[in-house]
Structures are given as C-alpha cells and as structure tokens.
Motif scaffolding. Structure first.
Motif, PDB file in Angstrom:
ATOM      1  N   ALA A  30     -47.752  -3.516 -41.761  1.00 27.56           N
ATOM      2  CA  ALA A  30     -47.761  -4.914 -41.317  1.00 27.56           C
ATOM      3  C   ALA A  30     -46.354  -5.260 -40.850  1.00 27.56           C
ATOM      4  CB  ALA A  30     -48.187  -5.853 -42.441  1.00 27.56           C
ATOM      5  N   THR A  97     -50.739  -4.235 -38.268  1.00 26.36           N
ATOM      6  CA  THR A  97     -51.152  -5.631 -38.356  1.00 26.36           C
ATOM      7  C   THR A  97     -49.925  -6.465 -38.013  1.00 26.36           C
ATOM      8  OG1 THR A  97     -52.923  -5.293 -39.972  1.00 26.36           O
ATOM      9  CG2 THR A  97     -51.831  -7.442 -39.985  1.00 26.36           C
ATOM     10  N   SER A 112     -50.025  -7.519 -28.336  1.00 22.49           N
ATOM     11  CA  SER A 112     -51.432  -7.209 -28.655  1.00 22.49           C
ATOM     12  C   SER A 112     -52.296  -7.152 -27.408  1.00 22.49           C
ATOM     13  CB  SER A 112     -51.990  -8.254 -29.626  1.00 22.49           C
ATOM     14  OG  SER A 112     -51.231  -8.281 -30.820  1.00 22.49           O
ATOM     15  N   LYS A 121     -55.039  -6.124 -36.711  1.00 23.31           N
ATOM     16  CA  LYS A 121     -55.307  -7.551 -36.900  1.00 23.31           C
ATOM     17  C   LYS A 121     -54.076  -8.319 -36.458  1.00 23.31           C
ATOM     18  CE  LYS A 121     -58.949  -7.717 -40.382  1.00 23.31           C
ATOM     19  NZ  LYS A 121     -59.399  -8.274 -41.675  1.00 23.31           N
ATOM     20  N   CYS A 229     -58.602  -7.041 -31.321  1.00 18.28           N
ATOM     21  CA  CYS A 229     -58.658  -7.111 -32.783  1.00 18.28           C
ATOM     22  C   CYS A 229     -58.997  -8.525 -33.257  1.00 18.28           C
ATOM     23  CB  CYS A 229     -57.317  -6.677 -33.374  1.00 18.28           C
ATOM     24  SG  CYS A 229     -55.963  -7.825 -33.037  1.00 18.28           S
ATOM     25  N   LEU A 284     -57.088 -11.274 -44.089  1.00 12.70           N
ATOM     26  CA  LEU A 284     -56.843  -9.832 -44.220  1.00 12.70           C
ATOM     27  C   LEU A 284     -57.766  -9.177 -45.246  1.00 12.70           C
ATOM     28  CD1 LEU A 284     -52.931  -9.774 -44.047  1.00 12.70           C
ATOM     29  CD2 LEU A 284     -54.563  -9.246 -42.219  1.00 12.70           C
TER      30      LEU A 284
END
Length: 291
Positions: A30, A97, A112, A121, A229, A284
């Motif tokens: 992350a 993430t 992204s 994510k 995502c 999450l």
C-alpha cells in the motif's frame, strides 16, 4: 508493529527521493501519497493501522519532506506520477493499493488511469481537484499566469519560525480543527532547522506554481474511465474543493463509489481520523479498528 518507519531512498529523474517504509515485507503493498506542501509522516495514524495487513510505504514527493527539490522548479502532476512509477518499479511490486490525499489523490488517479493493471484498489481523500467540463483558459493566459507566479515566488523570502511550536501554531491557524499534538508532529517532520536556529518548511515554494502544460479536464476524465480497480472517493463534508460537492462523479468511473465524512474539512484524515480510518478499512475488507 513498527512505532516509526525506516527511511529509504530511491532515484527518479536524477533526484534522490525519500519514502517512509513501515515494513511487513511480503504483504501486499500500500502506497500512501500526500498532498501539496505536506509530507510522508502526515500519514502515520493510517500507516500504523494498515501495517499489519500491508507493506506500507509513504513517499515524500519531489520538493517535499526529505526528498530533493527539482532544478528549475518544475512540478507538474505528471512528474509526480513519474516518481510514483519509479517507486513501484524499484520495489518490484506486481500490484499496489494507492491511497492519496488532495494533490496526491490526483497523482494516484492519473497513475491508476495510466497503468490500471498495476493498481489493486484506489482510495482518494478529497482529491478530485479538477471537475469534468472545467473550461480551459486560452494558452497565452495560462503561460502569463505561470510566469507571474514564478516571478512572485522568485522574490519571496521563506518564512522563518522561532520554534517548532510556532510553526505548529501557524498550521493550527490554517486548520481550526487541528489538535496541538498532531500539529507539532506535522511541524516536526515538515520543517527543517536553519543555521540561525529558526525553522522553515521543507517543501519547495516553487511547487505552488501551476504548469501551463498541465493535464486538463478531458484528460482527467479519459484517465478516470480507464481505471479498472475498485475506487473509493472519500470526500470531506466541509471541503473547499468543488469536487467534494459535485454530484454524480462516480459515473465517470467503471467501479467507484463516493462517501462523505461529515464535519471534516479538506484535511479529513486529521479532522476525523477514526471515521476516515473506518471507511478505509471497510473498503479494504479489514476488520473494524478495536479500541
């Protein structure tokens, strides 16, 4: 669990860039991306909460925190995206993430949309800073404004504070909800000591200037449509950003939902930390925070 992160460095565009590494090698990665005039240690509460589940990294963007400043004061969003791409490459993560606040949210959205396969994510905290259909000023106006901004910044003397407490007090003036101990933490990591014993902010003042060749609203919308995502746009109920008040933004995404944190200003993760953390953990798929 680590009470403080390790400092690590990598190179991007010839710059030595810093990131805070909260550990947990082998876990999914992350990356927490701060906003303008902020730094990596702004994320400590969220980083500590996510660390048991993720290998948490929090970069200092170029010109911020303990990362180097650019030569020539160039800070377009796409340059931050390049640095993020270099960080992901340097740690060889197949997917990450991303959690980004404000400008860091825009950087995370652009990344992204450009590399949808790399992002598992995406969470954006009050970070939609440009709305669809925002009119694009004529190019001569954009260049004129940019040059005027650079001229003003060139003549500006960095503010000096007598102590870290004085720097923290200045932050509390800008955010009335900011608790004193959190302001002192942010100032401790966000200011450096000058030779005369005073303190100045670590960020490069030139990152305030708006590049004339920036991405415009149609570019952002095109990138949003490429994000595959699950995406959470987490807005502040009392934000100054138009994006936080715009209805229907999720229709520009394939798989996004919008939630609003009531009673929070733009710095929602500082104003309402438990509510923000709860929304992040739920999205999450993590258990609620105990205690």
């Amino acid at each position: 669990m680590a009470s403080a992160p390790q400092s690590r460095y990598y190179e991007s565009h010839g710059l030595r860039l810093h990131y805070a590494d909260w550990g947990n090698n082998g876990a999914p990665v992350a990356i927490l991306v701060h906003g303008g005039r902020d730094h990596s240690r702004s994320w400590d509460v969220i980083a500590k909460s996510l660390q048991p589940h993720f290998h948490v990294l929090a970069p200092d963007l170029r010109g911020h925190g303990d990362s180097e400043w650019t030569r020539g004061g160039s800070y377009a969003l796409t340059e931050y995206v390049y640095d993020l791409a270099q960080l992901v490459r340097s740690i060889a993560a197949p997917q990450v993430t991303l959690i980004g606040h404000s400008m860091g949210g825009m950087v995370s959205l652009i990344f992204s949309g450009s590399f949808p396969d790399l992002v598992a994510k995406l969470i954006v905290l009050d970070g939609v800073t440009m709305l669809p259909d925002t009119p694009k000023p004529p190019v001569h106006e954009r260049i004129g404004k940019w040059i005027a901004q650079l001229d003003k910044l060139h003549d500006r003397t960095p503010r000096r504070y007598a102590s870290l407490e004085a720097a923290a007090a200045q932050m509390m003036l800008h955010n009335k909800r900011l608790a004193r101990d959190l302001a002192l933490h942010l100032a401790t990591h966000g200011a450096r000591r000058n030779e005369d014993g005073t303190y100045s902010w670590k960020f490069d003042p030139y990152q305030r200037a708006s590049a004339p060749h920036r991405l415009w609203s149609d570019d952002h919308v095109a990138l949003w449509s490429r994000i595959t995502c699950p995406t959470l746009l987490l807005n502040a109920g009392e934000s100054f950003l138009a994006g936080a008040k715009a209805a229907g933004l999720e229709r520009y995404f394939r798989n996004a939902r919008i939630e609003t944190i009531a009673g929070a200003g733009h710095w929602l993760q500082h104003d309402r930390p438990q509510e923000v953390l709860g929304a992040i953990r739920k999205f999450l798929g993590l258990a609620a925070v105990s205690g």
